[in-house]
Design a protein around this motif. Structure first.
Motif, PDB file in Angstrom:
ATOM      1  N   ARG A 180       0.814  -1.220   0.000  1.00 56.02           N
ATOM      2  CA  ARG A 180       0.000   0.000   0.000  1.00 56.02           C
ATOM      3  C   ARG A 180       0.847   1.269   0.000  1.00 56.02           C
ATOM      4  NH1 ARG A 180      -4.630  -0.427   4.478  1.00 56.02           N
ATOM      5  NH2 ARG A 180      -2.981  -1.419   5.686  1.00 56.02           N
ATOM      6  N   ARG A 181       2.020   1.170   0.538  1.00 50.55           N
ATOM      7  CA  ARG A 181       2.856   2.375   0.587  1.00 50.55           C
ATOM      8  C   ARG A 181       3.928   2.397  -0.501  1.00 50.55           C
ATOM      9  NH1 ARG A 181       7.072   4.340   5.220  1.00 50.55           N
ATOM     10  NH2 ARG A 181       7.494   6.363   4.340  1.00 50.55           N
ATOM     11  N   TYR A 182       4.533   1.219  -0.765  1.00 46.73           N
ATOM     12  CA  TYR A 182       5.703   1.197  -1.645  1.00 46.73           C
ATOM     13  C   TYR A 182       5.407   0.698  -3.059  1.00 46.73           C
ATOM     14  CZ  TYR A 182       8.197   1.922   2.723  1.00 46.73           C
ATOM     15  OH  TYR A 182       8.644   2.432   3.909  1.00 46.73           O
ATOM     16  N   GLY A 183       4.166   0.279  -3.305  1.00 44.59           N
ATOM     17  CA  GLY A 183       3.818  -0.128  -4.660  1.00 44.59           C
ATOM     18  C   GLY A 183       4.191  -1.570  -4.963  1.00 44.59           C
ATOM     19  N   GLU A 184       4.410  -1.826  -6.265  1.00 43.49           N
ATOM     20  CA  GLU A 184       4.661  -3.188  -6.723  1.00 43.49           C
ATOM     21  C   GLU A 184       6.023  -3.696  -6.238  1.00 43.49           C
ATOM     22  OE1 GLU A 184       3.862  -5.368 -10.910  1.00 43.49           O
ATOM     23  OE2 GLU A 184       5.566  -3.980 -10.917  1.00 43.49           O
ATOM     24  N   GLN A 185       6.035  -4.940  -5.732  1.00 49.19           N
ATOM     25  CA  GLN A 185       7.251  -5.578  -5.243  1.00 49.19           C
ATOM     26  C   GLN A 185       7.212  -7.057  -5.579  1.00 49.19           C
ATOM     27  OE1 GLN A 185       7.019  -4.949  -1.007  1.00 49.19           O
ATOM     28  NE2 GLN A 185       7.902  -2.895  -1.103  1.00 49.19           N
ATOM     29  N   PHE A 186       8.418  -7.661  -5.585  1.00 50.63           N
ATOM     30  CA  PHE A 186       8.487  -9.116  -5.707  1.00 50.63           C
ATOM     31  C   PHE A 186       8.805  -9.675  -4.330  1.00 50.63           C
ATOM     32  CE2 PHE A 186      10.371 -13.255  -6.587  1.00 50.63           C
ATOM     33  CZ  PHE A 186       9.458 -13.774  -7.498  1.00 50.63           C
TER      34      PHE A 186
END
Length: 739
Positions: free
Chosen positions: A69-75
């Motif tokens: 929700r804060r940092y966006g797309e991640q793996f």
């Protein structure tokens, strides 16, 4: 995956090269990486248990794509294998990442410049050729060979552990502890991992045990579970656990019949791993179990408690050395020259400190402890007594030295602790050469360390123990200060009156008001004071106000340096107002231009804290310093502590953490020019009177509390501190009663 993330794709894979290590937690193995991926523009943020990966390393990961929700797309990675870097830049970064101690960016560049894409092959198959590169002599070549061999062994161990269900992070820590013996130890005694590997819980070890063939009803498993539960009691500060609850909890943990645990307990007693004693609730004051029971101790804690009681009794029974002073004359002169004049009760306290074999001096801020200490030390100096001053932590020892003008050491340093042997050189066979020993911050001393200190005292020595029983208790087991007072067997001087100069401080007044369960006296914003409460209700508003205070308002109004003089103390480590988040935000505001250190989240100029005692470097848990430089040739970071420089290899940076903010527990025994504390109901589980009191008393010139009135009221009202299970007080009464 937590409330902050949601899946956007099923399990999949990802391959790329590590460009940057944004964050790496040595305790949890959690890492945040930036990965360069061939078919994607820009770097990919990768999170997960990836401890041990190196800059420039090429990884093949398994996991899934998520949206934070804060940092966006991640793996979100769940596992990985290493593929050797295939580009010149990748090899260079890989070698300069701290993989090899003493091999920094400059030397890595030379190696790659000379051997090109064959660099890793040369290191693996023909390391003698490294001598062809300028600056690589016999010693540096041996370092490179050893480090490379270690990495190869690490990968082999990782494959074995992961095949038995061990996570990447835990596997890395297991290898670091046991090295090449890791596989053999895991096969033979997987339950050993619980005690030896930080962060690896019993359930993980139990899962590994099942994987290697240990039956659920095995006596070995029952004993391991029982000892684990008993150690958990010790971790919560208890010297023992009541038998009935211990057996019930172990049986529930293991999901086996309690008779198997009872049998395991008897076997542990036979093997002298535990000690059981008859117990009644009235003996300890604890009321959370019914009827007669047994106290079950880990052997070390039982020995420490019994030994401490016997040594206190022995000290009290022995004749002290003559101090060589006329006490009446000395006290009269001290009363005359002191400004303001000392009153009769202060002079009496000094007399008792110099005549008793063992005395406890306790009291809150502003009650005159320092005045009494300095008066006693002045008379001891006149008499030529051999005096030793000590405290549990390095910062507390330095503060003691500054307030008394006498040298002071940590207790470990005083007792000449040997990190290699894990023991103390000073003991009953080689006691301290001292006539008078004074220990400050006794509330932080656990029963094991207290026993070691007592063992090192000569029988003729006098012992003065100083502490504030209203502060947070020791992290380790026992309740030494409170038990000494409760025992009624040793002399206790309790200071309660606030003297005139201290009474002018709102810090002192509010500390005492908190202890009395009363509301704070705080000035409105803009008024002159050394204590402020700034009301903010929402966590986001508290965070914004706190950052503004630290970065702008406090430095401008009070002339305090935002890094060196201001310390943010949080009740907790996690959350929006926890120390971890506050450190990240304050680093961005106070040190935005610092040079990155080894891709590990540190920058030159950062304020950092030592996380564990390092006797080789003479730095201790809680010491605060600044990162001053990076040595690219030898891959080292220079940290300055109180004017003294300490060198850390990149691989040893797990010993330090950012220190713009820290937990109140970590600040115990320290003092700062200015303390800023956030307080909100999201800290609910930690909102206790002694925690708030400890935080307030860390501030010397200024304290600012930012938060909600509801959270403040909850903290002041909450006096529920867990009663620790300990028998030191009755043991002292018994031992002293036999004199």
């Amino acid at each position: 995956m937590g409330d902050q993330q949601r899946n956007i794709e099923p399990a999949t894979g990802l391959e790329g090269t590590v460009e940057r290590i944004v964050y790496a937690n040595q305790e949890t193995a959690w890492c945040v990486l930036r990965l360069a991926v061939a078919d994607r523009e820009g770097s990919v943020t990768t999170v997960g248990p990836l401890l041990g990966v190196q800059l420039g390393e090429h990884l093949r990961l398994t996991g899934r794509w998520v949206v934070d929700r804060r940092y966006g797309e991640q793996f979100a990675a769940e596992g990985y294998v290493t593929v050797a870097p295939a580009t010149l830049l990748g090899i260079e970064r890989y070698l300069a990442s701290g993989l090899v101690p003493g091999l920094g960016a400059v030397m890595a560049q030379r190696l790659v410049g000379h051997f090109g894409l064959d660099t890793l092959t040369v290191i693996e198959e023909d390391p003698k050729r490294l001598a062809e590169v300028q600056g690589i002599g016999r010693v540096r070549r041996a370092r490179i060979e050893a480090a490379w061999s270690e990495q190869r062994a690490l990968k082999e161990v990782m494959v074995f552990l992961q095949s038995h269900g061990v996570s990447t992070g835990h596997a890395m820590r297991i290898y670091r502890k046991y090295q090449q013996k890791a596989v053999a130890i895991v096969r033979e005694d997987p339950y050993r991992l619980v005690a030896d590997i930080p962060g690896l819980g019993f359930k993980t070890a139990d899962q590994i045990a099942a994987e290697v063939g240990i039956e659920a009803t095995s006596p070995r498993r029952a004993a391991a579970g029982l000892l684990y539960v008993l150690e958990q009691w010790a971790d919560r500060g208890h010297a023992f656990a009541p038998r009935q609850r211990l057996v019930q909890q172990a049986a529930a943990l293991l999901e086996i019949d309690f008779t198997l645990v009872e049998a395991a307990l008897e076997e542990c007693r036979t093997q002298l791993l535990v000690v059981c004693e008859d117990l009644s609730p009235e003996e300890t004051g604890a009321t959370d179990w019914e009827g007669n029971d047994e106290a079950v101790y880990l052997r070390e804690l039982h020995d420490a408690e019994v030994g401490a009681a016997m040594r206190v009794a022995a000290l009290c029974a022995s004749e002290p050395i003559t101090l060589g002073i006329d006490l009446d004359t000395g006290l009269a002169r001290l009363a005359e020259k002191h400004d303001p004049p000392l009153v009769a009760r202060q002079l009496d306290a000094i007399r008792r400190a110099l005549t008793c074999k063992v005395m406890v001096l306790t009291g809150g801020p502003g009650t005159g402890k320092t005045t009494l200490l300095n008066g006693a030390l002045g008379l001891l100096d006149v008499g030529g007594a051999r005096v030793q001053l000590c405290a549990p932590t390095g910062r507390a020892a330095r503060r003691l030295a500054a307030t008394t003008g006498h040298p002071a050491k940590t207790i470990h340093r005083l007792l000449e602790f040997s990190p290699r042997d894990g023991g103390f050189a000073r003991d009953r066979s080689q006691p301290l050469e001292a006539d008078f020993v004074m220990v400050d911050e006794l509330s932080m001393v656990d029963i094991v360390l207290f026993r070691h200190l007592l063992d090192a005292l000569p029988d003729t020595c006098r012992l003065l123990l100083v502490g504030d029983g209203d502060q947070l208790p020791a992290v380790g087991p026992g309740s030494v200060l409170r038990d000494l007072v409760r025992s009624g067997g040793v002399e206790v001087v309790r200071l309660v009156e606030i003297f005139r100069q201290a009474a002018e401080s709102r810090i002192v007044l509010n500390a005492h008001r908190v202890n009395a369960g009363e509301s704070l006296l705080a000035e409105e914003e803009g008024a002159d004071s050394d204590f402020y409460f700034i009301e903010r209700t929402e966590p986001e508003a508290i965070l914004a106000t706190l950052k503004d205070l630290v970065v702008h308002r406090i430095p401008q109004r009070f002339g305090l340096d935002p890094v060196d003089d201001v310390q943010v103390l949080s009740p907790m480590h996690k959350g929006l107002l926890g120390a971890a988040r506050l450190n990240a935000d304050l680093q961005a505001l106070l040190n935005p231009g610092g040079r990155e250190v080894g891709g590990r989240g540190f920058r030159t100029g950062d304020k950092v804290m030592q996380l564990r005692n390092n006797y080789d470097h003479d730095v201790y848990n809680g010491d605060i310093g600044r990162i001053v430089s990076i040595d690219d040739v030898d891959a080292e970071v220079l940290v300055r502590f109180d004017g003294r420089d300490v060198r850390y290899a990149l691989r040893a940076l797990h010993e330090i953490a950012l220190a713009y903010a820290c937990s109140i527990h970590k600040a115990q025994g320290s003092e700062y020019p200015c303390v800023v504390m956030p307080l909100h109901t999201q800290h609910y589980v930690m909102l206790q009177r002694n925690l708030l009191y400890t935080g307030i008393t860390r501030g010397r010139r200024l304290v600012v509390v930012v938060g909600s009135r509801r959270a403040l009221a909850l903290a002041i009202k909450n006096t529920r501190t867990d009663e620790r299970c300990t028998r030191l007080a009755p043991r002292l009464r018994g031992a002293l009663g036999e004199l």
